[in-house]
Scaffold this active site. Structure first.
Site, mmCIF file in Angstrom:
data_model
loop_
_atom_site.group_PDB
_atom_site.id
_atom_site.type_symbol
_atom_site.label_atom_id
_atom_site.label_comp_id
_atom_site.label_asym_id
_atom_site.label_seq_id
_atom_site.Cartn_x
_atom_site.Cartn_y
_atom_site.Cartn_z
ATOM 1 N N HIS A 22 8.374 3.805 17.385
ATOM 2 C CA HIS A 22 8.737 2.406 17.574
ATOM 3 C C HIS A 22 9.157 1.766 16.253
ATOM 4 O O HIS A 22 9.171 2.416 15.204
ATOM 5 C CB HIS A 22 7.616 1.639 18.272
ATOM 6 C CG HIS A 22 6.301 1.665 17.539
ATOM 7 N ND1 HIS A 22 6.136 1.092 16.301
ATOM 8 C CD2 HIS A 22 5.099 2.216 17.862
ATOM 9 C CE1 HIS A 22 4.884 1.263 15.890
ATOM 10 N NE2 HIS A 22 4.241 1.962 16.821
ATOM 11 N N CYS A 130 -13.854 3.341 17.938
ATOM 12 C CA CYS A 130 -12.677 2.900 18.695
ATOM 13 C C CYS A 130 -11.695 4.056 18.740
ATOM 14 O O CYS A 130 -11.223 4.504 17.698
ATOM 15 C CB CYS A 130 -12.030 1.681 18.038
ATOM 16 S SG CYS A 130 -10.424 1.278 18.781
ATOM 17 N N CYS A 133 -8.159 3.299 17.183
ATOM 18 C CA CYS A 133 -8.072 3.481 15.725
ATOM 19 C C CYS A 133 -8.428 4.911 15.323
ATOM 20 O O CYS A 133 -8.126 5.318 14.211
ATOM 21 C CB CYS A 133 -9.053 2.584 14.979
ATOM 22 S SG CYS A 133 -8.903 0.842 15.271
ATOM 23 N N CYS A 147 -12.536 -4.387 19.297
ATOM 24 C CA CYS A 147 -11.689 -4.019 18.173
ATOM 25 C C CYS A 147 -10.476 -4.938 18.201
ATOM 26 O O CYS A 147 -9.758 -4.986 19.198
ATOM 27 C CB CYS A 147 -11.234 -2.565 18.313
ATOM 28 S SG CYS A 147 -9.785 -2.212 17.304
ATOM 29 N N HIS A 150 -7.045 -3.216 18.926
ATOM 30 C CA HIS A 150 -6.793 -2.575 20.220
ATOM 31 C C HIS A 150 -7.368 -3.349 21.395
ATOM 32 O O HIS A 150 -7.223 -2.928 22.544
ATOM 33 C CB HIS A 150 -7.300 -1.125 20.200
ATOM 34 C CG HIS A 150 -6.544 -0.290 19.215
ATOM 35 N ND1 HIS A 150 -6.960 -0.115 17.915
ATOM 36 C CD2 HIS A 150 -5.356 0.344 19.316
ATOM 37 C CE1 HIS A 150 -6.079 0.618 17.271
ATOM 38 N NE2 HIS A 150 -5.088 0.913 18.083
ATOM 39 N N LYS A 299 2.071 -10.527 17.223
ATOM 40 C CA LYS A 299 2.040 -9.074 17.242
ATOM 41 C C LYS A 299 2.812 -8.600 18.482
ATOM 42 O O LYS A 299 2.686 -9.187 19.553
ATOM 43 C CB LYS A 299 0.563 -8.633 17.327
ATOM 44 C CG LYS A 299 0.384 -7.166 17.068
ATOM 45 C CD LYS A 299 -1.080 -6.770 17.072
ATOM 46 C CE LYS A 299 -1.118 -5.269 17.188
ATOM 47 N NZ LYS A 299 -2.412 -4.673 17.145
HETATM 48 N N1 MSP Z 1 -1.569 8.858 12.233
HETATM 49 C C1 MSP Z 1 -2.038 7.742 11.501
HETATM 50 C C2 MSP Z 1 -1.650 7.838 10.038
HETATM 51 C C3 MSP Z 1 -2.096 9.098 9.355
HETATM 52 S S1 MSP Z 1 -1.474 9.204 7.728
HETATM 53 C C4 MSP Z 1 -2.378 10.422 7.018
HETATM 54 C C5 MSP Z 1 -1.449 6.452 12.078
HETATM 55 N N2 MSP Z 1 -0.364 6.569 12.838
HETATM 56 S S2 MSP Z 1 0.372 5.365 13.578
HETATM 57 O O1 MSP Z 1 1.475 5.981 14.255
HETATM 58 O O2 MSP Z 1 -0.534 4.626 14.381
HETATM 59 O O3 MSP Z 1 0.854 4.337 12.504
HETATM 60 C C6 MSP Z 1 1.587 4.744 11.423
HETATM 61 C C7 MSP Z 1 2.092 3.582 10.606
HETATM 62 O O4 MSP Z 1 2.893 2.707 11.369
HETATM 63 C C8 MSP Z 1 0.991 2.757 9.975
HETATM 64 O O5 MSP Z 1 1.283 2.637 8.603
HETATM 65 C C9 MSP Z 1 1.110 1.419 10.653
HETATM 66 O O6 MSP Z 1 0.792 0.378 9.781
HETATM 67 C C10 MSP Z 1 2.591 1.388 10.979
HETATM 68 N N3 MSP Z 1 2.854 0.424 12.012
HETATM 69 C C11 MSP Z 1 2.462 0.448 13.316
HETATM 70 N N4 MSP Z 1 2.862 -0.728 13.897
HETATM 71 C C12 MSP Z 1 3.473 -1.517 12.992
HETATM 72 C C13 MSP Z 1 4.173 -2.745 13.034
HETATM 73 N N5 MSP Z 1 4.264 -3.489 14.113
HETATM 74 N N6 MSP Z 1 4.801 -3.137 11.884
HETATM 75 C C14 MSP Z 1 4.840 -2.363 10.759
HETATM 76 N N7 MSP Z 1 4.206 -1.216 10.708
HETATM 77 C C15 MSP Z 1 3.321 -0.870 11.727
HETATM 78 O O7 MSP Z 1 -1.984 5.395 11.820
#
Ligand code: MSP
Length: 498
Positions: A22, A130, A133, A147, A150, A299
């Site tokens: 996304h 959670c 997370c 949480c 979530h 969000k």
């Molecule tokens: N798999 C873990 C990270 C492991 S790194 C050793 C994870 N994955 S994630 O897919 O949930 O998120 C990855 C990244 O996407 C995070 O840095 C998170 O902050 C970012 N984002 C998810 N939604 C976001 C927004 N709406 N805006 C900007 N970044 C966001 O966490």
């Protein structure tokens, strides 16, 4: 050139494959790509890593819902990420998957090593967990018992687990972060993490799960699998081809900068450096924490119906338009708020009217010119890194990971004013457009052919420079501009959108 310097190493988080990629994922990855391209433009060798985080309960559950084997399911989603990065022109050196057999072997080797040295030990863990997370939470983390990220009540978990020593590292971690040996930036996130570390006793952390089958088995107890975060963090080393032997860590490590979102700061500033310290491996140099993308001030969520789909953005604004709009939306590090309306306005103003208009006007007018500059001198200055050096504001912005500010300096003539430079060339898009308006080259063609040649040569040179400065952000557009300067013609770069 004498380059004994190690490559500049940039990492993105590896993304969970419980759903399609996304906008949030694209945001971090595009930013990392812009930095990678900038560093290459500045003559540095770069290692740029990204990938997918494929184990854990959340992903196994999703596979089951889709009636798929976990491996088949993660293969599909990982392929989606790879296809998207290709579409967005992401120039990563390597894409790492935590289900790669070599990654799994390295993780097991690390765990065995830590177990053999008593850093990992058997015990119990009790707490609130959670699954969204994939993290234990403290009561302070919850809002109305839920949480906040979530919006669900965490499960109470008590299970036999293996733990990794953390408490012993607490003061060491505080020290490293305080002194910037491990630089957490922007400043407000450094403060946040220091206040967390100074506020409570760091618990030894649970590094295994008994009831999660979809994971890497502990080499010393196959009834447990590795906690996803421990598995995931090691990607930053295995992506370099590391086999888990702490004596031989490949040269790009330590990471020069790791980009992460604010929701994963705490784990990246505690568990991850703890693993490294236990292994005697240097910690990452910079942990850059960015904010979240909000949509219309909130969000993004399916229930609110305010999700901006990445595919809608690329369909409307194209790949370079999307990259531009993401990077210019606000200061990297802060939350940024997007709406389709505002992005459309910005697209029309900056890309269709600003850059697109300049390029087509100049190229069209220059068709009256017999001899075009060959840009050899300017090109040489870029290759030898002289030209970039003169763009003080642009460079300083990149050093601060301030992408929107670097972009602004290409559009607006602010670099000289801000740093008090005089006599620097006016190479910015707005200034160049103004120059066309002022000089009216179309009148000069007949009235003053000599001046026409001079004005046009200068404008063409500016286009060349602008194309170079846009290379990190809009690689296709930048190349199209240079092609136009060679072929002396161009199709409109950006059409106005209604
Ligand atoms: N798999 C873990 C990270 C492991 S790194 C050793 C994870 N994955 S994630 O897919 O949930 O998120 C990855 C990244 O996407 C995070 O840095 C998170 O902050 C970012 N984002 C998810 N939604 C976001 C927004 N709406 N805006 C900007 N970044 C966001 O966490």
């Amino acid at each position: 050139m004498t380059t004994t310097k190690k490559p500049f190493f940039i990492t993105t988080p590896i993304y969970y494959v419980n759903g399609s990629p996304h906008l949030g994922h694209a945001y971090t990855t595009v930013a990392a790509d812009c930095l990678a391209r900038f560093k290459r433009l500045a003559g540095e060798e770069v290692f740029f890593s990204t990938g997918t985080d494929e184990h854990g309960a959340k992903i196994a559950k999703k596979a089951e819902e889709e009636h798929k084997e976990p491996q088949a399911f993660v293969d599909e989603v990982a392929a989606e990420f790879q296809a998207l990065w290709q579409e967005l022109n992401i120039s990563h050196t390597k894409f790492i998957r935590t289900t790669d057999p070599a990654h799994k072997r390295a993780v097991q080797r690390v765990l065995q090593d830590l177990y053999d040295r008593g850093i990992i030990y058997q015990g119990f863990y009790e707490g609130l967990y959670c699954t969204g997370c994939e993290q234990f939470q403290t009561v302070d983390d919850l809002v109305d018992g839920k949480c906040p990220d979530h919006n669900r009540v965490p499960e109470h978990m008590k299970e036999a687990t293996y733990l990794m020593k953390m408490t012993v590292l607490q003061q060491g971690l505080i020290q490293r972060i305080k002194t910037d040996a491990l630089q957490v930036t922007p400043e407000k996130y450094k403060k946040e993490i220091l206040s967390f570390l100074q506020g409570e006793v760091l618990q030894d952390i649970s590094i295994s799960r008994q009831n999660v089958k979809w994971g890497i088995p502990l080499p010393f107890d196959a009834t447990h699998t590795t906690y996803v975060w421990v598995d995931a963090f090691l990607n930053y080393l295995t992506v370099l081809g590391w086999d888990g032997n702490k004596e031989t860590v490949p040269a790009p490590w330590p990471a020069d900068v790791q980009f992460i979102g604010k929701d994963i700061l705490r784990v990246h500033a505690t568990i991850w450096p703890a693993i490294l310290i236990h292994l005697g491996i240097p910690t990452q140099k910079v942990l850059f924490t960015h904010g979240h993308i909000l949509s219309g001030g909130k969000k993004m969520s399916k229930t609110l119906g305010n999700v901006i789909a990445l595919s809608d953005m690329t369909a409307r604004f194209g790949v370079d338009g999307t990259r531009y709009l993401l990077m210019s939306a606000g200061t990297f590090g802060e939350d940024v708020d997007l709406t389709m309306e505002r992005m459309t306005e910005k697209y029309n103003a900056d890309l269709a009217n600003g850059l697109g208009n300049l390029v087509s006007r100049v190229i069209k007018l220059a068709s009256h010119l017999e001899n075009w500059p060959d840009f050899k001198q300017t090109e040489k200055e870029f290759v030898s890194n002289v030209a970039l050096g003169t763009r003080v504001f642009y460079n300083a912005a990149f050093e601060d990971y301030n992408f929107s500010s670097a972009l602004m300096s290409v559009w607006q003539n602010i670099n000289r004013a801000k740093v008090g430079m005089t006599g620097d060339k006016e190479e910015d898009i707005d200034a160049a457009n103004k120059k066309v308006d002022k000089e009216k080259p179309w009148e000069l063609i007949k009235n003053d052919p000599e001046k026409f040649r001079k004005v046009m040569a200068e404008l063409l040179e500016r286009l060349y420079v602008i194309s170079r400065l846009l290379d990190p952000f809009m690689p296709n557009t930048a190349t199209e501009i240079r092609t136009a300067l060679k072929e002396k013609k161009i199709e409109p770069l950006f059409q106005r959108i209604k």
